[in-house]
Motif scaffolding. Structure first.
Motif, mmCIF file in Angstrom:
data_model
loop_
_atom_site.group_PDB
_atom_site.id
_atom_site.type_symbol
_atom_site.label_atom_id
_atom_site.label_comp_id
_atom_site.label_asym_id
_atom_site.label_seq_id
_atom_site.Cartn_x
_atom_site.Cartn_y
_atom_site.Cartn_z
ATOM 1 N N ALA B 8 0.896 -1.228 0.073
ATOM 2 C CA ALA B 8 -0.066 -0.095 -0.020
ATOM 3 C C ALA B 8 1.058 1.244 0.036
ATOM 4 O O ALA B 8 0.539 2.030 -0.741
ATOM 5 C CB ALA B 8 -0.904 0.292 1.237
ATOM 6 N N MET B 9 2.001 1.106 0.749
ATOM 7 C CA MET B 9 2.722 2.521 0.952
ATOM 8 C C MET B 9 3.694 2.706 -0.360
ATOM 9 O O MET B 9 3.358 3.705 -1.017
ATOM 10 C CB MET B 9 3.878 2.123 1.873
ATOM 11 C CG MET B 9 4.622 3.465 2.169
ATOM 12 S SD MET B 9 6.007 3.148 3.529
ATOM 13 C CE MET B 9 7.301 2.206 2.806
ATOM 14 N N ILE B 12 0.660 4.123 -2.848
ATOM 15 C CA ILE B 12 0.112 5.253 -2.592
ATOM 16 C C ILE B 12 1.363 6.557 -2.889
ATOM 17 O O ILE B 12 1.077 7.422 -3.419
ATOM 18 C CB ILE B 12 -0.317 5.467 -1.225
ATOM 19 C CG1 ILE B 12 -1.784 4.732 -1.155
ATOM 20 C CG2 ILE B 12 -0.639 6.902 -0.773
ATOM 21 C CD1 ILE B 12 -2.062 4.401 0.121
ATOM 22 N N LEU B 13 2.343 6.092 -2.316
ATOM 23 C CA LEU B 13 3.752 7.249 -2.367
ATOM 24 C C LEU B 13 3.687 7.348 -3.936
ATOM 25 O O LEU B 13 4.192 8.469 -4.468
ATOM 26 C CB LEU B 13 4.617 6.718 -1.739
ATOM 27 C CG LEU B 13 4.709 6.835 -0.050
ATOM 28 C CD1 LEU B 13 5.766 6.544 0.721
ATOM 29 C CD2 LEU B 13 4.146 8.203 0.436
ATOM 30 N N LEU B 15 2.020 6.719 -6.714
ATOM 31 C CA LEU B 15 1.035 7.618 -7.142
ATOM 32 C C LEU B 15 1.041 9.142 -6.884
ATOM 33 O O LEU B 15 1.159 9.839 -7.905
ATOM 34 C CB LEU B 15 -0.446 6.942 -6.993
ATOM 35 C CG LEU B 15 -1.539 7.281 -7.709
ATOM 36 C CD1 LEU B 15 -1.411 6.613 -8.982
ATOM 37 C CD2 LEU B 15 -2.911 6.962 -7.142
ATOM 38 N N ILE B 16 1.082 9.196 -5.856
ATOM 39 C CA ILE B 16 1.050 10.740 -5.425
ATOM 40 C C ILE B 16 2.445 11.463 -5.767
ATOM 41 O O ILE B 16 2.616 12.309 -6.486
ATOM 42 C CB ILE B 16 0.769 11.212 -3.905
ATOM 43 C CG1 ILE B 16 -0.965 10.557 -3.807
ATOM 44 C CG2 ILE B 16 0.694 12.370 -3.569
ATOM 45 C CD1 ILE B 16 -1.944 11.431 -4.457
ATOM 46 N N TRP B 17 3.406 11.035 -4.953
ATOM 47 C CA TRP B 17 4.912 11.484 -5.305
ATOM 48 C C TRP B 17 5.244 11.311 -6.675
ATOM 49 O O TRP B 17 6.004 12.243 -7.313
ATOM 50 C CB TRP B 17 5.933 10.901 -4.275
ATOM 51 C CG TRP B 17 5.740 11.280 -2.963
ATOM 52 C CD1 TRP B 17 4.730 12.114 -2.444
ATOM 53 C CD2 TRP B 17 6.366 10.986 -1.755
ATOM 54 N NE1 TRP B 17 4.986 12.165 -1.017
ATOM 55 C CE2 TRP B 17 5.803 11.541 -0.659
ATOM 56 C CE3 TRP B 17 7.825 10.028 -1.748
ATOM 57 C CZ2 TRP B 17 6.390 11.354 0.781
ATOM 58 C CZ3 TRP B 17 8.124 9.943 -0.438
ATOM 59 C CH2 TRP B 17 7.494 10.802 0.813
ATOM 60 N N GLY B 19 3.373 11.131 -9.243
ATOM 61 C CA GLY B 19 2.561 11.969 -10.127
ATOM 62 C C GLY B 19 2.861 13.438 -10.242
ATOM 63 O O GLY B 19 3.189 14.195 -11.034
ATOM 64 N N PHE B 20 3.418 14.001 -8.800
ATOM 65 C CA PHE B 20 3.900 15.322 -8.536
ATOM 66 C C PHE B 20 5.290 15.440 -9.440
ATOM 67 O O PHE B 20 5.369 16.419 -9.948
ATOM 68 C CB PHE B 20 4.261 15.274 -6.778
ATOM 69 C CG PHE B 20 4.564 16.951 -6.744
ATOM 70 C CD1 PHE B 20 3.973 17.852 -7.130
ATOM 71 C CD2 PHE B 20 5.993 16.888 -6.045
ATOM 72 C CE1 PHE B 20 4.545 19.160 -6.658
ATOM 73 C CE2 PHE B 20 6.478 18.068 -5.554
ATOM 74 C CZ PHE B 20 5.640 19.296 -6.147
ATOM 75 N N ALA B 23 4.656 15.476 -13.071
ATOM 76 C CA ALA B 23 4.080 16.880 -13.435
ATOM 77 C C ALA B 23 5.086 18.032 -13.509
ATOM 78 O O ALA B 23 5.299 18.893 -14.429
ATOM 79 C CB ALA B 23 2.905 17.137 -12.731
ATOM 80 N N LEU B 24 5.967 17.888 -12.558
ATOM 81 C CA LEU B 24 6.869 19.078 -12.343
ATOM 82 C C LEU B 24 8.031 18.949 -13.342
ATOM 83 O O LEU B 24 8.427 19.745 -13.941
ATOM 84 C CB LEU B 24 7.751 18.910 -10.748
ATOM 85 C CG LEU B 24 8.110 20.051 -10.315
ATOM 86 C CD1 LEU B 24 7.238 21.078 -9.978
ATOM 87 C CD2 LEU B 24 8.797 19.626 -8.745
#
Lengths: 493, 39
Positions: B8-9, B12-13, B15-17, B19-20, B23-24
Protein backbone atom coordinates in the motif's frame (compact mmCIF):
# COMPACT_ATOMS: atom_id res chain seq x y z
CA UNK A 1 -6.27 52.29 -11.58
CA UNK A 2 -3.06 50.83 -10.20
CA UNK A 3 -0.81 48.86 -12.53
CA UNK A 4 -1.29 45.10 -12.07
CA UNK A 5 1.80 43.14 -11.06
CA UNK A 6 2.47 39.68 -12.48
CA UNK A 7 4.34 36.67 -11.11
CA UNK A 8 7.78 36.95 -12.67
CA UNK A 9 8.22 33.24 -13.41
CA UNK A 10 6.20 30.06 -13.44
CA UNK A 11 8.16 28.80 -10.41
CA UNK A 12 7.23 31.89 -8.42
CA UNK A 13 3.56 31.21 -9.15
CA UNK A 14 3.91 27.54 -8.25
CA UNK A 15 5.63 28.30 -4.93
CA UNK A 16 2.88 30.80 -4.09
CA UNK A 17 0.17 28.30 -5.10
CA UNK A 18 1.80 25.52 -3.06
CA UNK A 19 2.14 27.96 -0.15
CA UNK A 20 -1.56 28.72 -0.43
CA UNK A 21 -2.48 25.01 -0.45
CA UNK A 22 -0.03 23.67 2.14
CA UNK A 23 -1.24 24.93 5.48
CA UNK A 24 -1.72 23.84 9.05
CA UNK A 25 -4.37 21.35 7.85
CA UNK A 26 -1.65 19.24 6.21
CA UNK A 27 0.36 19.04 9.41
CA UNK A 28 -2.12 18.63 12.21
CA UNK A 29 -5.47 17.76 10.57
CA UNK A 30 -4.40 15.20 7.99
CA UNK A 31 -2.75 12.67 10.38
CA UNK A 32 -5.74 12.81 12.75
CA UNK A 33 -8.36 12.35 10.03
CA UNK A 34 -6.33 9.53 8.44
CA UNK A 35 -5.96 7.78 11.82
CA UNK A 36 -9.68 8.11 12.59
CA UNK A 37 -10.67 6.67 9.21
CA UNK A 38 -8.73 3.45 8.84
CA UNK A 39 -5.27 4.56 7.67
CA UNK A 40 -4.58 3.53 4.09
CA UNK A 41 -8.29 2.92 3.42
CA UNK A 42 -8.86 6.65 3.95
CA UNK A 43 -6.12 7.45 1.44
CA UNK A 44 -8.07 5.73 -1.37
CA UNK A 45 -11.07 8.16 -1.42
CA UNK A 46 -8.69 11.00 -0.50
CA UNK A 47 -6.75 10.38 -3.73
CA UNK A 48 -9.94 9.86 -5.77
CA UNK A 49 -11.38 13.20 -4.56
CA UNK A 50 -8.14 14.95 -5.43
CA UNK A 51 -8.94 14.18 -9.05
CA UNK A 52 -12.76 14.40 -8.85
CA UNK A 53 -13.18 17.55 -6.77
CA UNK A 54 -10.01 19.47 -5.98
CA UNK A 55 -8.07 19.54 -9.28
CA UNK A 56 -11.13 20.40 -11.48
CA UNK A 57 -11.94 23.26 -9.09
CA UNK A 58 -8.32 24.45 -9.00
CA UNK A 59 -8.34 24.52 -12.83
CA UNK A 60 -11.64 26.45 -12.72
CA UNK A 61 -10.33 29.00 -10.23
CA UNK A 62 -7.06 29.65 -12.04
CA UNK A 63 -8.92 30.00 -15.35
CA UNK A 64 -11.47 32.48 -13.96
CA UNK A 65 -8.76 34.57 -12.28
CA UNK A 66 -6.57 34.69 -15.38
CA UNK A 67 -9.45 35.43 -17.75
CA UNK A 68 -11.45 37.91 -15.67
CA UNK A 69 -8.52 39.71 -13.96
CA UNK A 70 -10.71 40.41 -10.92
CA UNK A 71 -11.01 38.99 -7.40
CA UNK A 72 -13.81 36.47 -6.64
CA UNK A 73 -16.62 39.03 -6.26
CA UNK A 74 -16.05 40.83 -9.56
CA UNK A 75 -14.96 37.67 -11.38
CA UNK A 76 -18.30 35.92 -10.84
CA UNK A 77 -20.16 38.99 -12.11
CA UNK A 78 -17.92 39.37 -15.16
CA UNK A 79 -18.06 35.67 -16.04
CA UNK A 80 -21.78 34.93 -15.73
CA UNK A 81 -23.46 38.31 -15.40
CA UNK A 82 -23.80 41.09 -12.84
CA UNK A 83 -26.81 39.49 -11.18
CA UNK A 84 -24.60 36.62 -9.95
CA UNK A 85 -22.03 38.85 -8.25
CA UNK A 86 -23.45 37.80 -4.86
CA UNK A 87 -22.12 34.28 -5.44
CA UNK A 88 -18.58 35.66 -5.59
CA UNK A 89 -19.47 37.71 -2.53
CA UNK A 90 -20.24 34.52 -0.59
CA UNK A 91 -17.00 32.86 -1.75
CA UNK A 92 -14.97 35.92 -0.72
CA UNK A 93 -16.74 36.31 2.63
CA UNK A 94 -16.34 32.63 3.47
CA UNK A 95 -12.56 32.78 3.02
CA UNK A 96 -12.35 36.15 4.78
CA UNK A 97 -14.19 34.70 7.80
CA UNK A 98 -11.66 31.86 7.85
CA UNK A 99 -8.82 34.40 7.65
CA UNK A 100 -10.01 36.01 10.92
CA UNK A 101 -9.45 32.85 12.96
CA UNK A 102 -6.62 31.45 10.81
CA UNK A 103 -4.46 34.33 12.00
CA UNK A 104 -5.27 33.23 15.56
CA UNK A 105 -4.07 29.69 14.71
CA UNK A 106 -0.84 31.07 13.29
CA UNK A 107 -0.45 33.03 16.52
CA UNK A 108 -0.67 29.77 18.52
CA UNK A 109 2.03 28.25 16.29
CA UNK A 110 4.36 31.24 16.73
CA UNK A 111 3.79 31.22 20.52
CA UNK A 112 4.56 27.48 20.75
CA UNK A 113 7.67 27.93 18.59
CA UNK A 114 8.98 30.60 20.95
CA UNK A 115 7.94 28.55 24.00
CA UNK A 116 9.76 25.48 22.71
CA UNK A 117 12.95 27.51 22.19
CA UNK A 118 12.77 29.07 25.65
CA UNK A 119 12.15 25.71 27.33
CA UNK A 120 8.68 26.70 28.63
CA UNK A 121 7.17 23.48 27.28
CA UNK A 122 9.47 21.25 29.33
CA UNK A 123 8.16 19.71 32.58
CA UNK A 124 4.55 20.73 32.03
CA UNK A 125 1.76 18.62 30.57
CA UNK A 126 0.46 19.63 27.15
CA UNK A 127 -3.04 20.24 28.45
CA UNK A 128 -1.82 22.33 31.40
CA UNK A 129 0.31 24.54 29.14
CA UNK A 130 -2.55 24.93 26.64
CA UNK A 131 -4.96 25.93 29.43
CA UNK A 132 -2.42 28.37 30.88
CA UNK A 133 -1.81 29.93 27.44
CA UNK A 134 -5.45 30.29 26.44
CA UNK A 135 -6.62 31.43 29.87
CA UNK A 136 -4.24 34.42 29.80
CA UNK A 137 -6.48 35.81 26.99
CA UNK A 138 -3.92 38.54 26.43
CA UNK A 139 -1.36 36.20 24.87
CA UNK A 140 -3.59 34.70 22.13
CA UNK A 141 -4.62 38.26 21.17
CA UNK A 142 -0.99 39.44 21.13
CA UNK A 143 0.18 36.55 18.94
CA UNK A 144 -2.85 36.96 16.67
CA UNK A 145 -1.85 40.61 16.29
CA UNK A 146 1.77 39.64 15.52
CA UNK A 147 0.62 37.12 12.89
CA UNK A 148 -1.80 39.37 11.03
CA UNK A 149 0.76 42.20 11.15
CA UNK A 150 3.49 40.01 9.62
CA UNK A 151 1.05 38.89 6.91
CA UNK A 152 -0.15 42.44 6.17
CA UNK A 153 3.42 43.80 6.02
CA UNK A 154 4.41 41.13 3.46
CA UNK A 155 1.32 41.79 1.34
CA UNK A 156 2.01 45.55 1.61
CA UNK A 157 5.22 44.96 -0.36
CA UNK A 158 3.20 43.71 -3.33
CA UNK A 159 2.94 40.53 -5.38
CA UNK A 160 6.56 40.28 -6.52
CA UNK A 161 8.45 41.74 -3.54
CA UNK A 162 5.98 40.40 -0.99
CA UNK A 163 4.20 37.16 -1.95
CA UNK A 164 6.79 35.89 -4.42
CA UNK A 165 9.91 36.56 -2.35
CA UNK A 166 8.39 35.28 0.91
CA UNK A 167 7.14 32.02 -0.62
CA UNK A 168 10.52 31.46 -2.29
CA UNK A 169 11.89 31.32 1.25
CA UNK A 170 8.96 29.72 3.11
CA UNK A 171 8.18 26.69 0.93
CA UNK A 172 11.72 25.30 0.49
CA UNK A 173 12.37 25.97 4.21
CA UNK A 174 9.13 24.19 5.14
CA UNK A 175 10.15 21.21 3.02
CA UNK A 176 13.58 21.05 4.66
CA UNK A 177 12.05 21.26 8.16
CA UNK A 178 9.57 18.46 7.41
CA UNK A 179 12.32 16.25 5.89
CA UNK A 180 14.46 16.77 9.03
CA UNK A 181 11.41 15.70 11.05
CA UNK A 182 10.80 12.65 8.86
CA UNK A 183 14.42 11.49 9.19
CA UNK A 184 14.37 11.94 12.97
CA UNK A 185 11.00 10.18 13.33
CA UNK A 186 11.95 7.24 11.12
CA UNK A 187 15.16 6.63 13.07
CA UNK A 188 13.32 6.28 16.40
CA UNK A 189 12.75 2.79 17.82
CA UNK A 190 9.33 1.35 16.90
CA UNK A 191 8.97 3.86 14.05
CA UNK A 192 7.95 1.08 11.68
CA UNK A 193 4.91 0.35 13.84
CA UNK A 194 3.70 3.83 12.98
CA UNK A 195 4.23 3.28 9.26
CA UNK A 196 2.44 -0.03 9.57
CA UNK A 197 -0.56 1.69 11.16
CA UNK A 198 -0.54 4.49 8.54
CA UNK A 199 -0.38 2.22 5.50
CA UNK A 200 -2.21 -0.88 6.72
CA UNK A 201 -5.70 -0.66 5.22
CA UNK A 202 -8.69 -1.49 7.42
CA UNK A 203 -10.66 -2.92 4.51
CA UNK A 204 -13.86 -3.15 6.58
CA UNK A 205 -13.99 0.68 6.55
CA UNK A 206 -13.82 1.00 2.76
CA UNK A 207 -17.59 1.35 2.31
CA UNK A 208 -18.11 3.43 5.43
CA UNK A 209 -19.71 6.65 4.17
CA UNK A 210 -17.98 8.71 6.89
CA UNK A 211 -14.57 7.73 5.51
CA UNK A 212 -15.55 9.02 2.05
CA UNK A 213 -17.05 12.24 3.36
CA UNK A 214 -14.07 12.98 5.59
CA UNK A 215 -11.83 12.30 2.58
CA UNK A 216 -13.74 14.81 0.46
CA UNK A 217 -13.72 17.53 3.09
CA UNK A 218 -10.01 16.96 3.83
CA UNK A 219 -9.16 17.13 0.13
CA UNK A 220 -11.21 20.31 -0.41
CA UNK A 221 -9.89 22.14 2.65
CA UNK A 222 -6.31 21.04 2.23
CA UNK A 223 -5.85 21.84 -1.46
CA UNK A 224 -7.63 25.18 -1.15
CA UNK A 225 -10.09 24.24 -3.90
CA UNK A 226 -13.13 26.54 -3.86
CA UNK A 227 -11.59 29.12 -1.53
CA UNK A 228 -11.10 31.77 -4.25
CA UNK A 229 -7.39 31.95 -3.37
CA UNK A 230 -5.99 30.39 -6.52
CA UNK A 231 -8.43 32.58 -8.46
CA UNK A 232 -6.76 35.60 -6.85
CA UNK A 233 -3.28 34.36 -7.77
CA UNK A 234 -4.64 33.73 -11.29
CA UNK A 235 -5.20 37.50 -11.62
CA UNK A 236 -1.41 37.92 -11.49
CA UNK A 237 -0.70 35.27 -14.11
CA UNK A 238 1.00 36.35 -17.35
CA UNK A 239 -1.14 36.03 -20.47
CA UNK A 240 0.79 33.06 -21.87
CA UNK A 241 1.07 31.19 -18.59
CA UNK A 242 -0.13 27.60 -18.23
CA UNK A 243 -3.31 26.77 -16.28
CA UNK A 244 -3.85 23.01 -16.39
CA UNK A 245 -0.41 21.64 -15.53
CA UNK A 246 0.07 24.25 -12.81
CA UNK A 247 -3.24 23.20 -11.21
CA UNK A 248 -2.19 19.54 -11.26
CA UNK A 249 1.17 20.41 -9.68
CA UNK A 250 -0.59 22.41 -6.93
CA UNK A 251 -3.00 19.59 -6.08
CA UNK A 252 -0.43 16.79 -6.26
CA UNK A 253 2.17 18.88 -4.40
CA UNK A 254 -0.27 19.51 -1.56
CA UNK A 255 -1.07 15.82 -1.19
CA UNK A 256 2.63 14.93 -1.42
CA UNK A 257 3.29 17.28 1.51
CA UNK A 258 0.48 15.64 3.53
CA UNK A 259 2.00 12.18 2.98
CA UNK A 260 5.43 13.48 3.96
CA UNK A 261 3.97 14.85 7.19
CA UNK A 262 2.32 11.45 7.77
CA UNK A 263 5.78 9.86 7.54
CA UNK A 264 6.87 12.17 10.35
CA UNK A 265 3.83 12.09 12.68
CA UNK A 266 2.82 8.39 12.65
CA UNK A 267 6.29 6.94 13.42
CA UNK A 268 6.97 9.66 16.03
CA UNK A 269 3.70 9.03 17.88
CA UNK A 270 4.09 5.23 17.81
CA UNK A 271 7.68 5.52 19.05
CA UNK A 272 7.05 8.05 21.81
CA UNK A 273 3.48 7.61 23.11
CA UNK A 274 4.18 4.29 24.93
CA UNK A 275 6.97 6.04 26.89
CA UNK A 276 4.28 8.29 28.41
CA UNK A 277 1.99 5.33 29.00
CA UNK A 278 -0.32 6.42 26.18
CA UNK A 279 -1.92 4.39 23.42
CA UNK A 280 -0.61 5.73 20.05
CA UNK A 281 -3.91 5.30 18.18
CA UNK A 282 -5.79 7.28 20.84
CA UNK A 283 -3.20 10.07 20.74
CA UNK A 284 -3.54 10.33 16.95
CA UNK A 285 -7.34 10.33 17.07
CA UNK A 286 -7.71 12.75 19.99
CA UNK A 287 -9.49 15.88 18.81
CA UNK A 288 -8.97 18.09 21.85
CA UNK A 289 -10.29 21.63 22.35
CA UNK A 290 -10.85 23.36 18.98
CA UNK A 291 -9.20 20.39 17.18
CA UNK A 292 -5.87 21.26 18.80
CA UNK A 293 -5.32 17.71 20.10
CA UNK A 294 -2.26 16.30 18.40
CA UNK A 295 -0.28 19.46 17.65
CA UNK A 296 -0.74 21.53 20.80
CA UNK A 297 -1.59 18.96 23.45
CA UNK A 298 0.55 15.91 22.66
CA UNK A 299 3.48 16.89 20.44
CA UNK A 300 5.37 19.00 23.07
CA UNK A 301 5.19 16.17 25.62
CA UNK A 302 6.01 13.44 23.11
CA UNK A 303 8.99 15.16 21.55
CA UNK A 304 10.40 16.00 24.99
CA UNK A 305 10.95 12.27 25.49
CA UNK A 306 14.10 11.94 23.38
CA UNK A 307 17.50 13.70 23.30
CA UNK A 308 17.32 17.01 21.45
CA UNK A 309 13.53 16.86 21.71
CA UNK A 310 13.12 20.59 22.33
CA UNK A 311 14.93 21.35 19.05
CA UNK A 312 12.65 18.91 17.26
CA UNK A 313 9.59 20.56 18.89
CA UNK A 314 10.85 23.96 17.76
CA UNK A 315 11.33 22.63 14.21
CA UNK A 316 7.78 21.26 14.26
CA UNK A 317 6.20 24.55 15.36
CA UNK A 318 8.39 26.58 13.00
CA UNK A 319 7.15 24.38 10.14
CA UNK A 320 3.56 24.91 11.33
CA UNK A 321 4.13 28.69 11.50
CA UNK A 322 5.60 28.76 7.96
CA UNK A 323 2.72 26.66 6.59
CA UNK A 324 0.18 28.92 8.30
CA UNK A 325 1.85 32.12 7.08
CA UNK A 326 2.04 31.01 3.43
CA UNK A 327 -1.72 30.30 3.48
CA UNK A 328 -2.58 33.45 5.46
CA UNK A 329 -0.79 35.56 2.81
CA UNK A 330 -3.12 34.20 0.11
CA UNK A 331 -6.18 35.04 2.24
CA UNK A 332 -5.02 38.62 2.95
CA UNK A 333 -4.23 39.10 -0.75
CA UNK A 334 -7.70 37.85 -1.76
CA UNK A 335 -9.54 40.32 0.47
CA UNK A 336 -7.16 43.11 -0.60
CA UNK A 337 -7.86 42.28 -4.27
CA UNK A 338 -11.62 42.48 -3.70
CA UNK A 339 -11.26 45.95 -2.16
CA UNK A 340 -8.91 47.04 -4.98
CA UNK A 341 -11.52 45.94 -7.53
CA UNK A 342 -13.92 48.31 -5.75
CA UNK A 343 -11.58 51.24 -6.28
CA UNK A 344 -9.60 51.26 -3.02
CA UNK A 345 -5.84 51.78 -3.44
CA UNK A 346 -3.68 48.73 -2.63
CA UNK A 347 -2.03 50.24 0.42
CA UNK A 348 -5.26 51.59 1.85
CA UNK A 349 -6.95 48.23 1.20
CA UNK A 350 -4.23 46.36 3.10
CA UNK A 351 -4.55 48.69 6.09
CA UNK A 352 -8.33 48.10 6.05
CA UNK A 353 -7.84 44.31 5.90
CA UNK A 354 -5.20 44.38 8.62
CA UNK A 355 -7.34 46.37 11.08
CA UNK A 356 -10.54 44.44 10.30
CA UNK A 357 -8.85 41.04 10.53
CA UNK A 358 -7.25 41.92 13.84
CA UNK A 359 -10.47 43.25 15.39
CA UNK A 360 -12.74 40.48 14.07
CA UNK A 361 -10.20 37.79 14.99
CA UNK A 362 -10.23 38.83 18.67
CA UNK A 363 -13.42 36.88 19.56
CA UNK A 364 -11.77 33.68 18.22
CA UNK A 365 -8.56 34.51 20.11
CA UNK A 366 -10.32 34.81 23.47
CA UNK A 367 -13.06 32.20 23.11
CA UNK A 368 -12.44 28.66 21.86
CA UNK A 369 -16.22 28.26 21.64
CA UNK A 370 -16.46 31.13 19.17
CA UNK A 371 -13.39 29.81 17.35
CA UNK A 372 -15.02 26.38 17.02
CA UNK A 373 -18.25 27.93 15.77
CA UNK A 374 -16.48 29.92 13.04
CA UNK A 375 -14.34 26.94 12.03
CA UNK A 376 -17.50 24.85 11.78
CA UNK A 377 -19.68 27.37 9.90
CA UNK A 378 -17.14 28.63 7.36
CA UNK A 379 -15.16 25.41 7.02
CA UNK A 380 -18.30 23.65 5.84
CA UNK A 381 -19.21 26.81 3.90
CA UNK A 382 -16.27 26.05 1.59
CA UNK A 383 -18.33 23.18 0.15
CA UNK A 384 -20.93 25.76 -0.88
CA UNK A 385 -18.16 27.94 -2.35
CA UNK A 386 -16.85 24.99 -4.39
CA UNK A 387 -20.38 24.30 -5.63
CA UNK A 388 -20.77 27.96 -6.66
CA UNK A 389 -17.65 27.64 -8.83
CA UNK A 390 -19.10 24.58 -10.58
CA UNK A 391 -22.43 26.40 -10.94
CA UNK A 392 -20.68 29.38 -12.53
CA UNK A 393 -19.09 27.11 -15.15
CA UNK A 394 -22.46 25.42 -15.82
CA UNK A 395 -24.20 28.80 -16.26
CA UNK A 396 -21.40 30.01 -18.56
CA UNK A 397 -21.50 26.72 -20.47
CA UNK A 398 -18.98 24.02 -19.58
CA UNK A 399 -18.05 23.42 -23.24
CA UNK A 400 -17.46 27.12 -23.92
CA UNK A 401 -15.58 27.51 -20.65
CA UNK A 402 -13.22 24.67 -21.54
CA UNK A 403 -12.69 25.64 -25.16
CA UNK A 404 -12.58 29.44 -24.82
CA UNK A 405 -11.07 30.05 -21.39
CA UNK A 406 -9.18 26.98 -20.16
CA UNK A 407 -7.54 25.76 -23.35
CA UNK A 408 -5.70 28.94 -24.26
CA UNK A 409 -2.38 29.59 -25.98
CA UNK A 410 0.38 29.14 -23.40
CA UNK A 411 -1.02 25.97 -21.84
CA UNK A 412 1.45 23.12 -21.65
CA UNK A 413 -1.37 20.62 -21.76
CA UNK A 414 -4.98 21.17 -22.72
CA UNK A 415 -7.87 19.43 -21.02
CA UNK A 416 -10.32 17.14 -22.74
CA UNK A 417 -14.05 16.64 -22.39
CA UNK A 418 -13.58 14.83 -19.07
CA UNK A 419 -13.39 18.24 -17.41
CA UNK A 420 -16.90 19.11 -18.65
CA UNK A 421 -18.36 15.89 -17.21
CA UNK A 422 -16.61 16.38 -13.89
CA UNK A 423 -17.65 20.00 -13.42
CA UNK A 424 -21.21 19.52 -14.75
CA UNK A 425 -22.14 16.27 -13.03
CA UNK A 426 -19.59 14.89 -10.58
CA UNK A 427 -18.76 18.03 -8.56
CA UNK A 428 -22.46 19.01 -8.09
CA UNK A 429 -23.32 15.37 -7.27
CA UNK A 430 -20.55 15.25 -4.65
CA UNK A 431 -21.87 18.49 -3.16
CA UNK A 432 -25.49 17.29 -3.06
CA UNK A 433 -24.60 13.92 -1.50
CA UNK A 434 -22.39 15.63 1.07
CA UNK A 435 -25.00 18.24 2.00
CA UNK A 436 -27.83 15.69 2.27
CA UNK A 437 -25.67 13.38 4.43
CA UNK A 438 -24.60 16.31 6.56
CA UNK A 439 -28.21 17.53 7.09
CA UNK A 440 -29.32 14.01 7.98
CA UNK A 441 -26.35 13.51 10.27
CA UNK A 442 -26.74 16.90 12.00
CA UNK A 443 -30.47 16.46 12.61
CA UNK A 444 -29.87 13.13 14.32
CA UNK A 445 -26.70 14.10 16.10
CA UNK A 446 -25.78 17.46 17.58
CA UNK A 447 -22.23 18.55 18.46
CA UNK A 448 -23.72 20.63 21.23
CA UNK A 449 -22.63 19.54 24.70
CA UNK A 450 -25.70 21.24 26.16
CA UNK A 451 -27.85 19.39 23.62
CA UNK A 452 -29.21 22.45 21.88
CA UNK A 453 -31.51 21.39 19.03
CA UNK A 454 -29.96 21.02 15.56
CA UNK A 455 -31.79 24.06 14.18
CA UNK A 456 -30.59 26.44 16.92
CA UNK A 457 -29.02 29.47 15.16
CA UNK A 458 -26.67 30.24 18.06
CA UNK A 459 -25.48 26.71 18.81
CA UNK A 460 -21.68 26.48 18.62
CA UNK A 461 -21.63 23.43 16.34
CA UNK A 462 -25.18 23.09 15.07
CA UNK A 463 -26.55 22.85 11.56
CA UNK A 464 -28.74 25.84 12.40
CA UNK A 465 -25.77 28.13 13.06
CA UNK A 466 -24.33 27.36 9.60
CA UNK A 467 -27.62 27.96 7.78
CA UNK A 468 -28.23 31.10 9.87
CA UNK A 469 -24.81 32.62 9.13
CA UNK A 470 -24.75 31.58 5.47
CA UNK A 471 -28.28 32.98 4.97
CA UNK A 472 -27.32 36.35 6.48
CA UNK A 473 -24.29 36.63 4.18
CA UNK A 474 -26.15 35.48 1.06
CA UNK A 475 -29.14 37.79 1.71
CA UNK A 476 -26.79 40.71 2.42
CA UNK A 477 -24.88 40.18 -0.84
CA UNK A 478 -28.11 39.73 -2.83
CA UNK A 479 -29.39 43.06 -1.42
CA UNK A 480 -26.07 44.78 -2.18
CA UNK A 481 -25.60 42.94 -5.49
CA UNK A 482 -26.43 45.88 -7.75
CA UNK A 483 -24.42 48.41 -5.71
CA UNK A 484 -21.32 46.20 -5.55
CA UNK A 485 -21.39 45.12 -9.20
CA UNK A 486 -22.05 48.68 -10.44
CA UNK A 487 -19.08 49.93 -8.44
CA UNK A 488 -16.71 47.19 -9.64
CA UNK A 489 -17.69 47.42 -13.30
CA UNK A 490 -17.76 51.22 -13.45
CA UNK A 491 -14.17 51.22 -12.12
CA UNK A 492 -13.13 48.44 -14.49
CA UNK A 493 -14.37 50.47 -17.49
CA UNK B 1 5.83 -4.02 8.64
CA UNK B 2 3.12 -6.17 7.11
CA UNK B 3 3.44 -7.01 3.44
CA UNK B 4 0.02 -5.36 2.79
CA UNK B 5 1.25 -2.13 4.38
CA UNK B 6 4.45 -2.21 2.33
CA UNK B 7 2.53 -2.73 -0.93
CA UNK B 8 0.00 0.00 0.00
CA UNK B 9 2.85 2.38 0.86
CA UNK B 10 4.58 1.78 -2.47
CA UNK B 11 1.36 2.26 -4.46
CA UNK B 12 0.19 5.38 -2.60
CA UNK B 13 3.56 7.13 -2.45
CA UNK B 14 4.28 6.06 -6.02
CA UNK B 15 1.00 7.50 -7.27
CA UNK B 16 1.12 10.83 -5.44
CA UNK B 17 4.86 11.51 -5.28
CA UNK B 18 5.35 9.95 -8.69
CA UNK B 19 2.49 12.02 -10.12
CA UNK B 20 3.92 15.19 -8.57
CA UNK B 21 7.43 14.43 -9.86
CA UNK B 22 6.07 13.63 -13.33
CA UNK B 23 4.04 16.85 -13.51
CA UNK B 24 6.96 18.92 -12.22
CA UNK B 25 9.36 17.30 -14.67
CA UNK B 26 6.94 18.01 -17.52
CA UNK B 27 6.76 21.66 -16.47
CA UNK B 28 10.57 21.89 -16.37
CA UNK B 29 10.82 20.40 -19.88
CA UNK B 30 8.14 22.75 -21.23
CA UNK B 31 9.87 25.76 -19.70
CA UNK B 32 13.18 24.72 -21.29
CA UNK B 33 11.41 24.31 -24.61
CA UNK B 34 9.86 27.78 -24.33
CA UNK B 35 13.28 29.29 -23.59
CA UNK B 36 14.84 27.47 -26.58
CA UNK B 37 12.03 28.71 -28.85
CA UNK B 38 12.50 32.30 -27.68
CA UNK B 39 16.26 32.10 -28.40
Amino acid sequence: MEKTEYFTTRWALLLAALGMAIGTGNIWRFPRIAAQNGGAVFLIPWIIFLFLWSIPLLITELTIGKSMRLGPVGAFGKLIGKRYTWMGGFVGFCTMAIMFYYSVVMGWCVKYFIASLSGELVNISGMDYWNYFTNTRFQPILFHFISITIGALIIYRGVVRGIEKTNKFLIPSLLVLIIIGVIRALTLPNALKGLNFFFNPEWSRLFDHKVWLDALTQSAWSTGAGWGLLLTYGVYLKKREDIVLNSFITGLGNNSASLLVGLMIFPAVFALAPQLGLIPKEVLEYTGPANTGLAFIWIPGLFAKFPGGSIFTAIFFLALSFAALSSLLAMIEMVTRILMDMGVSRHRAIIMVWVTAFVLGIPSAISLGFFGNQDWAWGVGLMVSGFFFALAVIIYGAKNFREQLVNQIGNDINIGKWYEYLIKYIVPLEFIVLIIWWFWQSIGWSKEPESLPWWHPFGAGSLGTCIFQWAIVIILFIILNRTISNRIFSIEK
Amino acid sequence: MDITAIIAMIIILGLIWGGFAFALNLAIKKEKLKKTNIQ
